[in-house]
Motif scaffolding. Structure first.
Motif, mmCIF file in Angstrom:
data_model
loop_
_atom_site.group_PDB
_atom_site.id
_atom_site.type_symbol
_atom_site.label_atom_id
_atom_site.label_comp_id
_atom_site.label_asym_id
_atom_site.label_seq_id
_atom_site.Cartn_x
_atom_site.Cartn_y
_atom_site.Cartn_z
ATOM 1 N N ASP A 61 1.131 17.939 85.360
ATOM 2 C CA ASP A 61 2.123 18.499 84.438
ATOM 3 C C ASP A 61 2.928 17.389 83.758
ATOM 4 O O ASP A 61 3.207 17.451 82.556
ATOM 5 N N LEU A 62 3.303 16.376 84.536
ATOM 6 C CA LEU A 62 4.024 15.247 83.960
ATOM 7 C C LEU A 62 3.163 14.507 82.948
ATOM 8 O O LEU A 62 3.643 14.093 81.882
ATOM 9 N N ALA A 63 1.874 14.365 83.274
ATOM 10 C CA ALA A 63 0.963 13.679 82.356
ATOM 11 C C ALA A 63 0.834 14.454 81.046
ATOM 12 O O ALA A 63 0.857 13.876 79.958
ATOM 13 N N ALA A 64 0.715 15.781 81.161
ATOM 14 C CA ALA A 64 0.562 16.608 79.960
ATOM 15 C C ALA A 64 1.822 16.583 79.100
ATOM 16 O O ALA A 64 1.755 16.457 77.872
ATOM 17 N N SER A 65 2.986 16.670 79.739
ATOM 18 C CA SER A 65 4.236 16.709 78.975
ATOM 19 C C SER A 65 4.548 15.371 78.319
ATOM 20 O O SER A 65 5.223 15.311 77.288
ATOM 21 N N SER A 66 4.054 14.267 78.927
ATOM 22 C CA SER A 66 4.300 12.936 78.363
ATOM 23 C C SER A 66 3.137 12.444 77.520
ATOM 24 O O SER A 66 3.217 11.361 76.930
ATOM 25 N N ASP A 67 2.050 13.225 77.495
ATOM 26 C CA ASP A 67 0.844 12.867 76.735
ATOM 27 C C ASP A 67 0.292 11.514 77.179
ATOM 28 O O ASP A 67 -0.005 10.634 76.369
ATOM 29 N N VAL A 68 0.206 11.360 78.490
ATOM 30 C CA VAL A 68 -0.375 10.142 79.063
ATOM 31 C C VAL A 68 -1.347 10.561 80.165
ATOM 32 O O VAL A 68 -1.443 11.739 80.524
ATOM 33 N N SER A 69 -2.057 9.577 80.726
ATOM 34 C CA SER A 69 -2.990 9.863 81.802
ATOM 35 C C SER A 69 -2.263 10.036 83.127
ATOM 36 O O SER A 69 -1.115 9.587 83.288
ATOM 37 N N ARG A 70 -2.916 10.668 84.067
ATOM 38 C CA ARG A 70 -2.327 10.813 85.400
ATOM 39 C C ARG A 70 -2.150 9.451 86.057
ATOM 40 O O ARG A 70 -1.226 9.247 86.850
ATOM 41 N N LEU A 71 -3.048 8.509 85.736
ATOM 42 C CA LEU A 71 -2.937 7.156 86.279
ATOM 43 C C LEU A 71 -1.617 6.503 85.832
ATOM 44 O O LEU A 71 -0.935 5.848 86.615
ATOM 45 N N THR A 72 -1.243 6.730 84.565
ATOM 46 C CA THR A 72 0.012 6.189 84.045
ATOM 47 C C THR A 72 1.203 6.814 84.766
ATOM 48 O O THR A 72 2.161 6.135 85.137
ATOM 49 N N VAL A 73 1.155 8.123 84.968
ATOM 50 C CA VAL A 73 2.219 8.818 85.694
ATOM 51 C C VAL A 73 2.318 8.277 87.118
ATOM 52 O O VAL A 73 3.416 8.043 87.643
ATOM 53 N N SER A 118 15.298 17.860 94.987
ATOM 54 C CA SER A 118 14.319 18.709 94.293
ATOM 55 C C SER A 118 13.005 17.969 94.100
ATOM 56 O O SER A 118 12.938 16.743 94.166
ATOM 57 N N ALA A 119 11.957 18.729 93.849
ATOM 58 C CA ALA A 119 10.630 18.155 93.645
ATOM 59 C C ALA A 119 10.367 17.931 92.161
ATOM 60 O O ALA A 119 10.762 18.750 91.324
ATOM 61 N N LEU A 120 9.725 16.817 91.844
ATOM 62 C CA LEU A 120 9.274 16.598 90.477
ATOM 63 C C LEU A 120 8.070 17.498 90.201
ATOM 64 O O LEU A 120 7.374 17.922 91.129
ATOM 65 N N PRO A 121 7.791 17.792 88.940
ATOM 66 C CA PRO A 121 6.586 18.558 88.613
ATOM 67 C C PRO A 121 5.336 17.807 89.088
ATOM 68 O O PRO A 121 5.377 16.579 89.265
ATOM 69 N N PRO A 122 4.240 18.492 89.290
ATOM 70 C CA PRO A 122 2.994 17.822 89.700
ATOM 71 C C PRO A 122 2.566 16.767 88.681
ATOM 72 O O PRO A 122 2.938 16.830 87.507
ATOM 73 N N GLU A 123 1.775 15.812 89.135
ATOM 74 C CA GLU A 123 1.330 14.720 88.273
ATOM 75 C C GLU A 123 0.687 15.215 86.988
ATOM 76 O O GLU A 123 0.968 14.682 85.906
#
Length: 240
Positions: free
Chosen positions: A34-46, A27-32
């Motif tokens: 979305d992961l950044a928003a759900s984890s409350d971090v930057s896309r760079l961190t993701v 399966s595919a992970l959510p887009p970067e």
């Protein structure tokens, strides 16, 4: 206690979701974003966390398509594999795969033990066998498991190769859980008692080939017994 770096926290969270099946193999992970928003971090961190997952072959990043989860069999990091296996330690498949590892390592250990075992080593094996028989007679599963492990540990020690315990060391907890599961069947215990004595006598011959064959027969018997009883349990569950 120091807080984990954000990328490590995101990595741990994503790995946990892979292990618990939230993100299943293929399966595919959510887009970067979305992961950044759900984890409350930057896309760079993701992105950092995803690169670490990719480095361990837990995921593959397909440029322009997304990030996809690999089956656990393709992972390359021991700690991640152990973390996954510990959640499925009572799975028949995990137990059988561990038996395969034991068969590869312990046949070689028996060969070396035939060449290097001292009288003290042989005495330790005999003591473990006596303890195993006594534990079996009173139905003490924990003592059966401990005695079984003590016998095989005595063979490792007798091999005179210090690297053998290191190879299986990281798997010790899983191996204990598997040993206890396989030993829960009385017939497996009976076969173990018989085979342990055969293995000990084979090591006493000082013939590596005889010792290897005796240990291989022991592990093969355990494998066959465990597979047989697991199938019996599954059929029983289907009927009920």
């Amino acid at each position: 206690m120091a807080r984990k770096p954000l990328a490590e926290s995101v990595f741990d969270d994503l790995l946990e979701r892979v292990i618990d099946g939230t993100y299943a193999p293929g399966s595919a992970l959510p887009p970067e974003h979305d992961l950044a928003a759900s984890s409350d971090v930057s896309r760079l961190t993701v992105r950092e966390a995803l690169k670490r997952l990719q480095a361990q072959n837990i995921v593959q990043i397909r440029r322009g398509l997304g990030t996809y989860v690999n089956p656990a069999a393709q992972w390359t990091d021991l700690q991640a594999i152990l973390r996954y296996a510990s959640t499925t330690a009572d799975s028949p498949d995990v137990a059988l795969r561990l038996l395969e590892i034991r068969r590869m390592v312990e046949t070689g250990a028996a060969e070396l033990a035939a060449l290097h075992a001292t009288d003290e080593d042989l005495a330790r094996m005999e003591e473990a066998n006596i303890a195993l028989r006594a534990a079996h007679e009173v139905g003490d599963l924990d003592a059966v498991t401990a005695s079984d492990i003590a016998f095989h540990d005595a063979i490792f020690r007798a091999s005179a190769n210090p690297f053998l315990p290191v190879i299986l060391g990281p798997l010790s907890q899983l191996l204990y859980t598997m040993r206890r599961a396989t030993s829960s069947f009385p017939q497996v215990q009976e076969h173990a008692i018989e085979h342990h004595q055969v293995v000990l006598e084979a090591i006493r011959t000082r013939n590596p080939e005889i010792a290897r064959k005796a240990m291989q027969a022991h592990i093969n018997q355990t494998y066959d017994d465990y597979e047989h009883f697991i199938h019996q349990q599954q059929r029983h569950q289907e009927i009920t």
